[in-house]
Structures are given as structure tokens and as C-alpha cells.
Design a protein around this motif. Structure first.
Motif, PDB file in Angstrom:
ATOM      1  N   ASN A  32     -17.225  31.567  28.190  1.00 53.65           N
ATOM      2  CA  ASN A  32     -16.002  31.776  28.966  1.00 53.65           C
ATOM      3  C   ASN A  32     -14.836  31.143  28.226  1.00 53.65           C
ATOM      4  OD1 ASN A  32     -17.322  33.218  31.051  1.00 53.65           O
ATOM      5  ND2 ASN A  32     -18.041  31.291  31.922  1.00 53.65           N
ATOM      6  N   ARG A  50      -5.985  26.151  25.312  1.00 49.92           N
ATOM      7  CA  ARG A  50      -7.156  26.760  25.955  1.00 49.92           C
ATOM      8  C   ARG A  50      -7.022  28.273  25.861  1.00 49.92           C
ATOM      9  NH1 ARG A  50      -8.137  28.349  31.392  1.00 49.92           N
ATOM     10  NH2 ARG A  50     -10.298  28.059  32.074  1.00 49.92           N
ATOM     11  N   ASN A  96     -14.162  22.287  23.021  1.00 45.45           N
ATOM     12  CA  ASN A  96     -14.755  22.325  24.365  1.00 45.45           C
ATOM     13  C   ASN A  96     -14.995  23.787  24.720  1.00 45.45           C
ATOM     14  OD1 ASN A  96     -13.897  23.025  27.285  1.00 45.45           O
ATOM     15  ND2 ASN A  96     -14.518  20.876  27.483  1.00 45.45           N
ATOM     16  N   ASN A  98     -16.990  26.494  27.783  1.00 41.65           N
ATOM     17  CA  ASN A  98     -17.795  26.768  28.981  1.00 41.65           C
ATOM     18  C   ASN A  98     -18.763  27.891  28.616  1.00 41.65           C
ATOM     19  OD1 ASN A  98     -18.451  28.275  31.570  1.00 41.65           O
ATOM     20  ND2 ASN A  98     -17.482  26.423  32.352  1.00 41.65           N
ATOM     21  N   TYR A 107     -24.710  30.815  35.057  1.00 41.82           N
ATOM     22  CA  TYR A 107     -24.195  29.476  35.341  1.00 41.82           C
ATOM     23  C   TYR A 107     -23.608  28.890  34.072  1.00 41.82           C
ATOM     24  CZ  TYR A 107     -24.238  24.568  36.722  1.00 41.82           C
ATOM     25  OH  TYR A 107     -23.892  23.274  36.983  1.00 41.82           O
ATOM     26  N   GLY A 108     -22.302  28.653  34.076  1.00 39.35           N
ATOM     27  CA  GLY A 108     -21.664  28.095  32.898  1.00 39.35           C
ATOM     28  C   GLY A 108     -21.699  26.585  32.882  1.00 39.35           C
ATOM     29  N   MET A 109     -21.922  26.033  31.703  1.00 39.61           N
ATOM     30  CA  MET A 109     -21.892  24.585  31.527  1.00 39.61           C
ATOM     31  C   MET A 109     -20.889  24.238  30.444  1.00 39.61           C
ATOM     32  SD  MET A 109     -25.897  23.460  31.741  1.00 39.61           S
ATOM     33  CE  MET A 109     -25.412  21.756  31.523  1.00 39.61           C
ATOM     34  N   VAL A 110     -20.319  23.051  30.556  1.00 37.94           N
ATOM     35  CA  VAL A 110     -19.307  22.615  29.591  1.00 37.94           C
ATOM     36  C   VAL A 110     -19.974  21.836  28.467  1.00 37.94           C
ATOM     37  CG1 VAL A 110     -17.269  21.198  29.232  1.00 37.94           C
ATOM     38  CG2 VAL A 110     -17.495  22.561  31.319  1.00 37.94           C
ATOM     39  N   TYR A 111     -19.634  22.214  27.259  1.00 35.76           N
ATOM     40  CA  TYR A 111     -20.145  21.541  26.066  1.00 35.76           C
ATOM     41  C   TYR A 111     -18.973  21.007  25.247  1.00 35.76           C
ATOM     42  CZ  TYR A 111     -24.597  23.792  27.118  1.00 35.76           C
ATOM     43  OH  TYR A 111     -25.755  24.202  27.731  1.00 35.76           O
ATOM     44  N   TRP A 112     -19.254  19.927  24.520  1.00 35.07           N
ATOM     45  CA  TRP A 112     -18.250  19.289  23.667  1.00 35.07           C
ATOM     46  C   TRP A 112     -18.769  19.174  22.239  1.00 35.07           C
ATOM     47  CZ3 TRP A 112     -13.375  17.772  25.203  1.00 35.07           C
ATOM     48  CH2 TRP A 112     -13.137  17.708  26.575  1.00 35.07           C
TER      49      TRP A 112
END
Length: 122
Positions: A32, A50, A96, A98, A107-112
Motif C-alpha cells: 500500500n 509518502r 516505511n 505498509n 492484512y497490511g503490516m508496517v515495516y521499517w
């Protein structure tokens, strides 16, 4: 497992340019929003720019007109073109994203990423 790896940081004189890249890899179904944050010494991490999957962007006021965020959806990569750099742009820049993985495509997860250092000399 998903990884974000930044590259392109370095030392540049004020007024110069740098281009940061961040490549996402692993078991990715879709991505995303992707973004760049930065953290200067003694300061909180802040959003720089962003971009959502469709291409809409937003920027921090401090970088508008100087920085450009873009992405290559096919390559799962986001870029940050930084022009007219100022001393106050010195910071560690973090990628960063999603991300929806193959195991959890709804289901989106946030990664760094781990960050890349940009140093602007005055």
C-alpha cells in the motif's frame, strides 16, 4: 519475512542532490503506502514524504518543492530524489511501507528499513 533495504545516502554539500532508494523483498502480496521518514540527532522521527499505490503523494512543508517521492510498483521500490539540500536535511532517513504478505494478503503490516545516513555540509 519481509525486508526493506535503503541505499543512496552519503555526504553532500549544501545545494547538492542525492537519490535514496528502498527496495522491499520477501513474501510480498502487495504494498500500500510507502514513505520516507527522517530522524536528526536529538529530534523525533518525522515524516518526509509518502506515496500511495495509485501515486498520490504528500510532503512535509520543509521539503516541498525540493524533494520528490516516486515508486516502482513492479520492483517494490520507492525513491526519494532530494534536490537543493540544506544543512538541516542532515538525518538518518528511514523507509516505511505498509505491506500485505502472501500469508496474510488481506492484512497490511508496517515495516521499517534500518536507515541510511544523509549528511549535508554547509
Amino acid at each position: 519475512q519481509v525486508q526493506l533495504v535503503e541505499s543512496g545516502g552519503g555526504l553532500v554539500q549544501a545545494g547538492g542532490s542525492l537519490r535514496l532508494s528502498c527496495a522491499a523483498s520477501g513474501s510480498i502480496f502487495s504494498i500500500n503506502a510507502m514513505a520516507w521518514y527522517r530522524q536528526a540527532p536529538g529530534r523525533q522521527r518525522e515524516l518526509v514524504a509518502r506515496i500511495i499505490r495509485g501515486g498520490s503523494t504528500n510532503y512535509a512543508d520543509s521539503v516541498k518543492g525540493r524533494f520528490t517521492i516516486s515508486r516502482d510498483n513492479g520492483a517494490n521500490t520507492v525513491y526519494l530524489q532530494m534536490d537543493s539540500l540544506k544543512f538541516e536535511d542532515t538525518a538518518v532517513y528511514y523507509c516505511n511501507a505498509n505491506i500485505m504478505t502472501m500469508s496474510q494478503p488481506a492484512y497490511g503490516m508496517v515495516y521499517w528499513g534500518k536507515g541510511t545516513l544523509v549528511t549535508v555540509s554547509s
